[in-house]
Write an enzyme that holds these catalytic residues in place. Structure first.
Site, PDB file in Angstrom:
ATOM      1  N   TYR A 261      15.057  30.802   7.165  1.00 41.81           N
ATOM      2  CA  TYR A 261      13.814  31.385   7.694  1.00 41.81           C
ATOM      3  C   TYR A 261      13.836  31.512   9.211  1.00 41.81           C
ATOM      4  O   TYR A 261      14.197  30.577   9.924  1.00 41.81           O
ATOM      5  CB  TYR A 261      12.624  30.489   7.346  1.00 41.81           C
ATOM      6  CG  TYR A 261      12.117  30.651   5.935  1.00 41.81           C
ATOM      7  CD1 TYR A 261      11.664  31.888   5.474  1.00 41.81           C
ATOM      8  CD2 TYR A 261      12.078  29.563   5.081  1.00 41.81           C
ATOM      9  CE1 TYR A 261      11.200  32.023   4.178  1.00 41.81           C
ATOM     10  CE2 TYR A 261      11.602  29.687   3.777  1.00 41.81           C
ATOM     11  CZ  TYR A 261      11.167  30.933   3.332  1.00 41.81           C
ATOM     12  OH  TYR A 261      10.695  31.057   2.057  1.00 41.81           O
TER      13      TYR A 261
ATOM     14  N   MET B 160      10.866  24.702   2.041  1.00 41.51           N
ATOM     15  CA  MET B 160      10.055  23.876   1.138  1.00 41.51           C
ATOM     16  C   MET B 160      10.928  23.112   0.140  1.00 41.51           C
ATOM     17  O   MET B 160      10.735  21.922  -0.090  1.00 41.51           O
ATOM     18  CB  MET B 160       9.043  24.756   0.390  1.00 41.51           C
ATOM     19  CG  MET B 160       8.054  23.943  -0.423  1.00 41.51           C
ATOM     20  SD  MET B 160       6.896  24.940  -1.371  1.00 41.51           S
ATOM     21  CE  MET B 160       5.948  25.734  -0.091  1.00 41.51           C
TER      22      MET B 160
ATOM     23  N   ARG C 123     -11.125   0.252  15.269  1.00 46.35           N
ATOM     24  CA  ARG C 123     -11.002   0.972  14.005  1.00 46.35           C
ATOM     25  C   ARG C 123     -11.833   0.187  13.001  1.00 46.35           C
ATOM     26  O   ARG C 123     -12.956  -0.175  13.330  1.00 46.35           O
ATOM     27  CB  ARG C 123      -9.519   1.080  13.643  1.00 46.35           C
ATOM     28  CG  ARG C 123      -9.179   2.249  12.774  1.00 46.35           C
ATOM     29  CD  ARG C 123      -7.713   2.273  12.361  1.00 46.35           C
ATOM     30  NE  ARG C 123      -7.315   1.049  11.649  1.00 46.35           N
ATOM     31  CZ  ARG C 123      -6.104   0.852  11.120  1.00 46.35           C
ATOM     32  NH1 ARG C 123      -5.171   1.795  11.240  1.00 46.35           N
ATOM     33  NH2 ARG C 123      -5.807  -0.264  10.490  1.00 46.35           N
TER      34      ARG C 123
ATOM     35  N   LYS D 107       0.845  -1.202   0.000  1.00 43.87           N
ATOM     36  CA  LYS D 107       0.000   0.000   0.000  1.00 43.87           C
ATOM     37  C   LYS D 107       0.875   1.246   0.000  1.00 43.87           C
ATOM     38  O   LYS D 107       2.079   1.162   0.257  1.00 43.87           O
ATOM     39  CB  LYS D 107      -0.917  -0.012   1.229  1.00 43.87           C
ATOM     40  CG  LYS D 107      -0.170   0.120   2.561  1.00 43.87           C
ATOM     41  CD  LYS D 107      -1.102  -0.119   3.749  1.00 43.87           C
ATOM     42  CE  LYS D 107      -0.344  -0.053   5.060  1.00 43.87           C
ATOM     43  NZ  LYS D 107      -1.184  -0.509   6.199  1.00 43.87           N
TER      44      LYS D 107
END
Ligand SMILES: *Cc1c(COP(=O)(O)O)cnc(C)c1O
Length: 375
Positions: free
Chosen positions: A268, A316, A136, A38
């Site tokens: 940043y 990013m 779940r 998956k």
């Protein structure tokens, strides 16, 4: 080795094959191994990984959703494919069309699947997922209700009973034992009522790797282990019966190299200030590629065969490292974000610990922008 990419992963086909063989020999020939591919095989590439596994003789593969199953069929995979977490109304037709085997998690859905199989004029197998205490996905119905639903279907055929553990790695918890007991109790009641599907499966990598044999049934569903990871256990765990090795390394190219004076701010927010004249390298990889932002100012990478710190914020598209102690690195050279170089190692578990997340999330977070190379 450098590559003409900003950032890429290298996936070792032979490691995947070796990990699968290790898994098979750990459980023995009476237990079917259904590798979980998956989420694009935890970002290792579901099609390539499945090809390797089919060459190894795998009979079953597991995915999460119908779309993932269709991708594998379209790529020519012939193994049985179980869809573990998708029985959405708009996906159900494709299950039959593509010969995918759903895990049905609500007894009412058995009739729905039966109707679809009848309309298509086929007999279609499904596995029934039981909620043995994880809370779940999975049915919480009792044996009588399950039996009525199973026997009420003529075209949908029950092929397996399954459940999933919530706390398999935690040997301080009694939850796994309780879930195991609840599962086998219900399986026994169903057998008494004549419902005896050929497969029972409960275990993913952890319950397999720590030898929780009573939870294997006759099929196991390892994902993480196929990719070379076994989560560390909490409490007094038995010895691992399985050894595997990571199949994926992740690299990035150096985009720029420069010198900063002492006292300069980096990136940043100016969250890092150089304490000495510092040679920095700016890597062509950032959080958009999946490098966790939480590695800002605290993660490491392997550059020139040495562990060096990430300094400042992970941005990013770029990330800055301190290469003052590794002379000779230049633009276009590769650094290792995850993998091995010169005896230094960084795996998804180590990265996860520093980033405050789990190794699964580190692997699955590697974005589609990162190129993949198969070795
Ligand atoms: C993801 C998943 C697995 C595989 O788990 P690993 O810990 O990666 O081995 C097995 N079963 C189910 C139901 C899953 O969702």
């Amino acid at each position: 080795m450098s590559q003409p990419y900003r950032s890429w992963v290298e996936v070792s086909r032979s490691r995947i094959a070796e990990n699968y063989r290790a898994m098979k020999s750990a459980v023995g020939s009476s237990v079917e191994v259904m590798p979980v591919v998956k989420a694009d095989a935890y970002r290792h590439g579901a099609v390539e990984v499945s090809r390797v596994l089919e060459q190894e003789g795998v009979r079953w593969l597991a995915v999460s959703n119908v779309e993932e199953g269709v991708t594998l069929r379209d790529a020519g995979m012939t193994a049985r494919i179980m869809v573990m977490a998708d029985f959405l109304p708009f996906e159900r037709k494709a299950l039959i069309e593509y010969n995918l085997t759903p895990a049905i998690h609500d007894v009412a859905d058995i009739a729905a699947f039966d109707r679809l199989a009848r309309e298509a004029g086929v007999r279609a197998a499904y596995h029934l997922k039981l909620d043995s205490g994880m809370g779940r996905l999975g049915s919480r119905a009792g044996a009588a209700a399950i039996t009525a639903a199973v026997n009420g279907a003529q075209h949908a055929v029950l092929e397996g009973l399954m459940t999933h553990f919530a706390s398999a790695a935690n040997y301080d918890s009694t939850q796994t034992g309780q879930q195991q007991e609840a599962f086998w109790k219900l399986a026994d009641e169903l057998a008494t009522l004549g419902v005896k599907p050929p497969f029972q499966h409960l275990s993913s990598t952890i319950a397999t790797a720590y030898g929780r044999q009573a939870a294997w049934g006759n099929m196991v569903r390892p994902g993480h282990g196929i990719y070379g990871y076994i989560s560390p256990a909490r409490g007094e765990a038995p010895r691992q019966i399985l050894q595997v090795k990571p199949a994926l390394s992740w690299k990035a190219s150096i985009l720029a190299v420069k010198e900063l004076p002492e006292g300069a701010l980096v990136g940043y927010g100016g969250i890092f200030r150089t304490l000495r004249p510092t040679r920095i390298a700016i890597l062509a990889v950032g959080y958009a590629d999946g490098l966790p932002h939480r590695l800002s100012n605290r993660g490491k990478v392997i550059a020139g065969g040495k562990l060096v710190p990430i300094i400042g914020s992970v941005s990013m598209d770029v990330t800055t490292i301190d290469i003052s102690d590794v002379p000779g690195l230049k633009v276009g050279d590769a650094v290792t974000l995850l993998g091995e170089e010169n005896g230094e190692k960084l795996d998804a578990q180590q990265i996860a610990r520093v980033a405050g997340t789990i190794s699964y999330s580190v692997l699955c977070g590697i974005s589609a922008r990162v190129k993949r190379i198969y070795l």
